[in-house]
Scaffold this active site. Structure first.
Site, PDB file in Angstrom:
ATOM      1  CD  GLU A  45      -2.515   1.276   2.708  1.00 42.23           C
ATOM      2  OE1 GLU A  45      -2.835   0.207   3.262  1.00 42.23           O
ATOM      3  OE2 GLU A  45      -2.775   2.400   3.184  1.00 42.23           O
ATOM      4  NE  ARG A  49      -0.757   8.661   4.886  1.00 43.33           N
ATOM      5  CZ  ARG A  49      -0.731   7.906   5.972  1.00 43.33           C
ATOM      6  NH1 ARG A  49       0.237   8.061   6.852  1.00 43.33           N
ATOM      7  NH2 ARG A  49      -1.649   6.991   6.188  1.00 43.33           N
ATOM      8  CB  THR A  73      -3.543   8.300   2.295  1.00 47.19           C
ATOM      9  OG1 THR A  73      -2.603   7.539   3.071  1.00 47.19           O
ATOM     10  CG2 THR A  73      -3.940   9.514   3.132  1.00 47.19           C
ATOM     11  CE  LYS A 133      -6.263   1.918   6.943  1.00 53.36           C
ATOM     12  NZ  LYS A 133      -5.128   2.453   6.193  1.00 53.36           N
TER      13      LYS A 133
HETATM   14  C1  3PG Z   1      -2.139   3.849   7.544  1.00 49.77           C
HETATM   15  O1  3PG Z   1      -2.138   4.771   6.766  1.00 49.77           O
HETATM   16  O2  3PG Z   1      -2.760   2.826   7.329  1.00 49.77           O
HETATM   17  C2  3PG Z   1      -1.423   4.025   8.815  1.00 49.77           C
HETATM   18  O3  3PG Z   1      -0.830   5.253   8.881  1.00 49.77           O
HETATM   19  C3  3PG Z   1      -0.409   2.973   9.069  1.00 49.77           C
HETATM   20  O4  3PG Z   1      -0.378   2.873  10.414  1.00 49.77           O
HETATM   21  P1  3PG Z   1       0.997   2.688  11.204  1.00 49.77           P
HETATM   22  O5  3PG Z   1       1.933   3.748  10.687  1.00 49.77           O
HETATM   23  O6  3PG Z   1       0.614   2.888  12.639  1.00 49.77           O
HETATM   24  O7  3PG Z   1       1.477   1.303  10.899  1.00 49.77           O
END
Ligand code: 3PG
Length: 212
Positions: A45, A49, A73, A133
């Site tokens: 994924e 960002r 995102t 999710k």
């Molecule tokens: C996401 O975008 O899914 C999260 O920011 C990932 O979460 P983590 O950085 O706590 O693993």
């Protein structure tokens, strides 16, 4: 949508962990995709960002065609179209809106929408989805929340993400309604700045054998 999109569960079943990766550089992103894939994690994924994210998705998908590169995102319908055009195979969103659900249908791009409450989950079910999710997983109730949801929503499956690390992934993976977990621990800022591709591959190798 008539019936849930089976492609979403198929992607989530490919590996116990989906690395959540935020790219700063396209060439480095290709190195990351190769390292993760070599380590046994074919699903990645890529979060939207940074300004390079869309180009990174395209380059990663081209360089590692057997990997399944998706976007994270994803917030807007326009981004759904851009992800599809870049060669992304799925989209992940931290939450969901009616527009985003419609965009998933219009673009025919598998969507893994984020939910954190029962009502958000029910809204997703109304849109015909069956896989979500759970975000932010730890902050929104962790494994106990997923266990509670397995009662009323026993047919739903999840990829919890948010606050999960190598040490805590297993407590989610053994839940009957969890197909895999997501997390950024495999591509930390430190590893990326050091361009430590071997380190990323090693973490992927460890994650790939986590018991599901
Ligand atoms: C996401 O975008 O899914 C999260 O920011 C990932 O979460 P983590 O950085 O706590 O693993």
């Amino acid at each position: 949508m008539s019936g849930a999109d089976p492609r979403v569960r198929a992607v989530l079943r490919l590996a116990p962990v989906i690395p959540v990766f935020t790219p700063d550089d396209v060439d480095d992103a290709v190195q990351v995709a190769q390292a993760l894939f070599r380590g046994g994690l074919p699903v990645i994924e890529v979060t939207l960002r940074t300004a390079t994210a869309m180009a990174a998705i395209k380059a990663m998908a081209e360089a590692v065609p057997d990997a399944v590169i998706g976007a994270g995102t994803v917030l807007t319908a326009a981004q759904m179209e851009q992800v599809k055009a870049a060669g992304g195979r799925f989209a992940v969103s931290p939450g969901a809106t009616d527009r985003l659900y419609a965009a998933a249908r219009d673009t025919d791009l598998p969507l893994l929408p984020g939910v954190a409450t029962s009502s958000e989950l029910m809204r997703g079910l109304e849109h015909g989805l069956d896989t979500f999710k759970f975000f932010p997983a730890v902050q929104a109730g962790g494994a106990a929340m997923l266990s509670a949801w397995n009662g009323p929503f026993g047919d739903v499956r999840f990829c919890p993400t948010g606050g999960i690390g190598a040490q805590t992934a297993a407590q989610f993976l053994h839940l009957p309604n969890v197909l895999c977990v997501g997390g950024s621990w495999l591509t930390t800022r430190e590893l990326l700045q050091a361009r430590d591709w071997a380190g990323i591959e090693r973490l992927a190798r460890e994650a790939a054998v986590l018991p599901g």
